[in-house]
Design a protein around this motif. Structure first.
Motif, PDB file in Angstrom:
ATOM      1  N   LYS A   1     -14.607   7.187   0.716  1.00 40.61           N
ATOM      2  CA  LYS A   1     -13.908   7.267   2.006  1.00 40.61           C
ATOM      3  C   LYS A   1     -14.860   7.735   3.113  1.00 40.61           C
ATOM      4  O   LYS A   1     -14.830   7.188   4.220  1.00 40.61           O
ATOM      5  CB  LYS A   1     -12.692   8.181   1.901  1.00 40.61           C
ATOM      6  CG  LYS A   1     -11.612   7.606   1.000  1.00 40.61           C
ATOM      7  CD  LYS A   1     -10.287   8.331   1.074  1.00 40.61           C
ATOM      8  CE  LYS A   1     -10.345   9.785   0.774  1.00 40.61           C
ATOM      9  NZ  LYS A   1      -9.011  10.420   0.755  1.00 40.61           N
TER      10      LYS A   1
ATOM     11  N   GLU B   1      -6.926   0.379  -4.690  1.00 40.69           N
ATOM     12  CA  GLU B   1      -6.220   1.654  -4.790  1.00 40.69           C
ATOM     13  C   GLU B   1      -7.185   2.660  -5.412  1.00 40.69           C
ATOM     14  O   GLU B   1      -7.693   2.442  -6.518  1.00 40.69           O
ATOM     15  CB  GLU B   1      -4.993   1.465  -5.689  1.00 40.69           C
ATOM     16  CG  GLU B   1      -4.260   2.730  -6.033  1.00 40.69           C
ATOM     17  CD  GLU B   1      -3.170   2.458  -7.055  1.00 40.69           C
ATOM     18  OE1 GLU B   1      -2.001   2.642  -6.706  1.00 40.69           O
ATOM     19  OE2 GLU B   1      -3.503   2.044  -8.194  1.00 40.69           O
TER      20      GLU B   1
ATOM     21  N   ALA C   1      -5.683   3.802   5.945  1.00 34.17           N
ATOM     22  CA  ALA C   1      -5.062   4.679   6.947  1.00 34.17           C
ATOM     23  C   ALA C   1      -5.706   4.508   8.329  1.00 34.17           C
ATOM     24  O   ALA C   1      -5.079   4.799   9.343  1.00 34.17           O
ATOM     25  CB  ALA C   1      -5.166   6.135   6.507  1.00 34.17           C
TER      26      ALA C   1
ATOM     27  N   ILE D   1       0.846  -1.195   0.000  1.00 33.46           N
ATOM     28  CA  ILE D   1       0.000   0.000   0.000  1.00 33.46           C
ATOM     29  C   ILE D   1       0.878   1.241   0.000  1.00 33.46           C
ATOM     30  O   ILE D   1       1.603   1.497   0.956  1.00 33.46           O
ATOM     31  CB  ILE D   1      -0.961  -0.024   1.210  1.00 33.46           C
ATOM     32  CG1 ILE D   1      -1.908  -1.217   1.085  1.00 33.46           C
ATOM     33  CG2 ILE D   1      -1.722   1.288   1.325  1.00 33.46           C
ATOM     34  CD1 ILE D   1      -2.799  -1.442   2.287  1.00 33.46           C
ATOM     35  N   LYS D   2       0.810   2.005  -1.087  1.00 34.60           N
ATOM     36  CA  LYS D   2       1.637   3.193  -1.240  1.00 34.60           C
ATOM     37  C   LYS D   2       1.014   4.426  -0.602  1.00 34.60           C
ATOM     38  O   LYS D   2       1.709   5.299  -0.118  1.00 34.60           O
ATOM     39  CB  LYS D   2       1.905   3.453  -2.722  1.00 34.60           C
ATOM     40  CG  LYS D   2       2.710   2.350  -3.395  1.00 34.60           C
ATOM     41  CD  LYS D   2       2.861   2.610  -4.892  1.00 34.60           C
ATOM     42  CE  LYS D   2       3.677   1.560  -5.599  1.00 34.60           C
ATOM     43  NZ  LYS D   2       3.207   0.200  -5.443  1.00 34.60           N
ATOM     44  N   ASP D   3      -0.315   4.530  -0.642  1.00 33.51           N
ATOM     45  CA  ASP D   3      -1.029   5.700  -0.134  1.00 33.51           C
ATOM     46  C   ASP D   3      -2.214   5.233   0.716  1.00 33.51           C
ATOM     47  O   ASP D   3      -3.329   5.091   0.219  1.00 33.51           O
ATOM     48  CB  ASP D   3      -1.502   6.561  -1.318  1.00 33.51           C
ATOM     49  CG  ASP D   3      -2.221   7.827  -0.886  1.00 33.51           C
ATOM     50  OD1 ASP D   3      -2.346   8.081   0.336  1.00 33.51           O
ATOM     51  OD2 ASP D   3      -2.687   8.558  -1.778  1.00 33.51           O
ATOM     52  N   PRO D   4      -1.979   4.991   2.028  1.00 36.03           N
ATOM     53  CA  PRO D   4      -3.041   4.440   2.883  1.00 36.03           C
ATOM     54  C   PRO D   4      -4.303   5.302   2.928  1.00 36.03           C
ATOM     55  O   PRO D   4      -5.407   4.782   3.093  1.00 36.03           O
ATOM     56  CB  PRO D   4      -2.396   4.360   4.266  1.00 36.03           C
ATOM     57  CG  PRO D   4      -0.926   4.371   4.006  1.00 36.03           C
ATOM     58  CD  PRO D   4      -0.718   5.147   2.744  1.00 36.03           C
ATOM     59  N   GLU D   5      -4.183   6.606   2.766  1.00 39.38           N
ATOM     60  CA  GLU D   5      -5.347   7.497   2.801  1.00 39.38           C
ATOM     61  C   GLU D   5      -6.239   7.288   1.578  1.00 39.38           C
ATOM     62  O   GLU D   5      -7.425   7.586   1.621  1.00 39.38           O
ATOM     63  CB  GLU D   5      -4.900   8.957   2.902  1.00 39.38           C
ATOM     64  CG  GLU D   5      -6.036   9.957   2.954  1.00 39.38           C
ATOM     65  CD  GLU D   5      -7.044   9.735   4.097  1.00 39.38           C
ATOM     66  OE1 GLU D   5      -8.216  10.096   3.909  1.00 39.38           O
ATOM     67  OE2 GLU D   5      -6.674   9.209   5.161  1.00 39.38           O
ATOM     68  N   ASN D   6      -5.668   6.762   0.501  1.00 40.10           N
ATOM     69  CA  ASN D   6      -6.433   6.542  -0.732  1.00 40.10           C
ATOM     70  C   ASN D   6      -6.432   5.072  -1.129  1.00 40.10           C
ATOM     71  O   ASN D   6      -6.335   4.730  -2.304  1.00 40.10           O
ATOM     72  CB  ASN D   6      -5.897   7.441  -1.849  1.00 40.10           C
ATOM     73  CG  ASN D   6      -6.268   8.884  -1.586  1.00 40.10           C
ATOM     74  OD1 ASN D   6      -7.444   9.227  -1.504  1.00 40.10           O
ATOM     75  ND2 ASN D   6      -5.260   9.727  -1.404  1.00 40.10           N
ATOM     76  N   THR D   7      -6.539   4.214  -0.115  1.00 37.42           N
ATOM     77  CA  THR D   7      -6.624   2.769  -0.319  1.00 37.42           C
ATOM     78  C   THR D   7      -7.762   2.236   0.540  1.00 37.42           C
ATOM     79  O   THR D   7      -7.901   2.617   1.702  1.00 37.42           O
ATOM     80  CB  THR D   7      -5.301   2.080   0.071  1.00 37.42           C
ATOM     81  OG1 THR D   7      -4.232   2.662  -0.690  1.00 37.42           O
ATOM     82  CG2 THR D   7      -5.351   0.590  -0.197  1.00 37.42           C
TER      83      THR D   7
ATOM     84  N   ASP E   1      -6.660  11.627  -8.175  1.00 35.27           N
ATOM     85  CA  ASP E   1      -6.292  12.570  -9.236  1.00 35.27           C
ATOM     86  C   ASP E   1      -7.244  12.462 -10.427  1.00 35.27           C
ATOM     87  O   ASP E   1      -7.353  13.397 -11.218  1.00 35.27           O
ATOM     88  CB  ASP E   1      -4.861  12.329  -9.715  1.00 35.27           C
ATOM     89  CG  ASP E   1      -3.833  12.608  -8.627  1.00 35.27           C
ATOM     90  OD1 ASP E   1      -4.187  13.281  -7.639  1.00 35.27           O
ATOM     91  OD2 ASP E   1      -2.694  12.145  -8.758  1.00 35.27           O
TER      92      ASP E   1
END
Length: 169
Positions: A37, A23, A166, A4-10, A27
């Motif tokens: 979310k 994911e 996140a 997971i590279k971006d927990p806020e957007n996963t 953008d």
């Protein structure tokens, strides 16, 4: 589990057979990502059924008004509702509806997406430019493939829980 590279957007979606990691694409479709979310953080997707699952096409869920398997559940009504939040404007992009992508379900009105979504079982390029793509499965697609088929399924599978990575423990 996926890297997971971006927990806020996963998103981590628990199904009966295991975890599906999605994911999100802020953008590409920021309003749809934010809605998912908000609803995930509110627990709105927990126990919601997959009410329309078509082999070779897609699995649809997210009717937070009518699809909760734990509440006043009626499979015939599932798929007809959304959340109490306003509908979202279309956020069409050049991202194709490939296998594993997450698309916004809507009525005939392009600006009617709310809480429902679908995950593509296969490349469904005939949907390109007509439905918003706002995520893609990066791990656990085999669990999506195992969702019970039907329109509606006799004994539908459900999302046990849906969380933003996140916030996950």
């Amino acid at each position: 589990m996926a890297d997971i590279k971006d927990p806020e957007n996963t998103i981590i979606m628990e199904l009966k057979n295991g975890s599906v990691v999605i994911e999100l694409l802020p953008d590409i479709a920021p309003k749809h990502v934010e809605r998912m979310k908000v609803l995930a953080r509110a627990g709105a997707y927990d126990n919601v059924v997959f009410h329309r699952v078509i082999d070779g096409f897609m699995a649809q869920s997210g009717d937070v008004a009518n699809g909760n398997a734990e509440k006043d559940f009626n499979i015939r009504r599932a798929g007809t509702g959304g959340s109490d939040l306003p509908d979202l404007p279309a956020e069409f992009s050049r991202i194709p509806h490939d296998r594993g992508t997450l698309g916004a379900a809507r009525s005939q009105n392009p600006n009617s997406a709310n809480s429902q979504f679908f995950i593509n079982f296969s490349d469904n390029h005939f949907l390109n430019g007509q439905y918003t793509v706002y995520g893609r499965v990066i791990s656990g697609m085999e669990h999506v493939d195992a969702i019970v088929r039907g329109e509606p399924p006799m004994n539908p599978d459900r999302m046990i829980s849906v969380k933003v990575a996140a916030d996950a423990e």
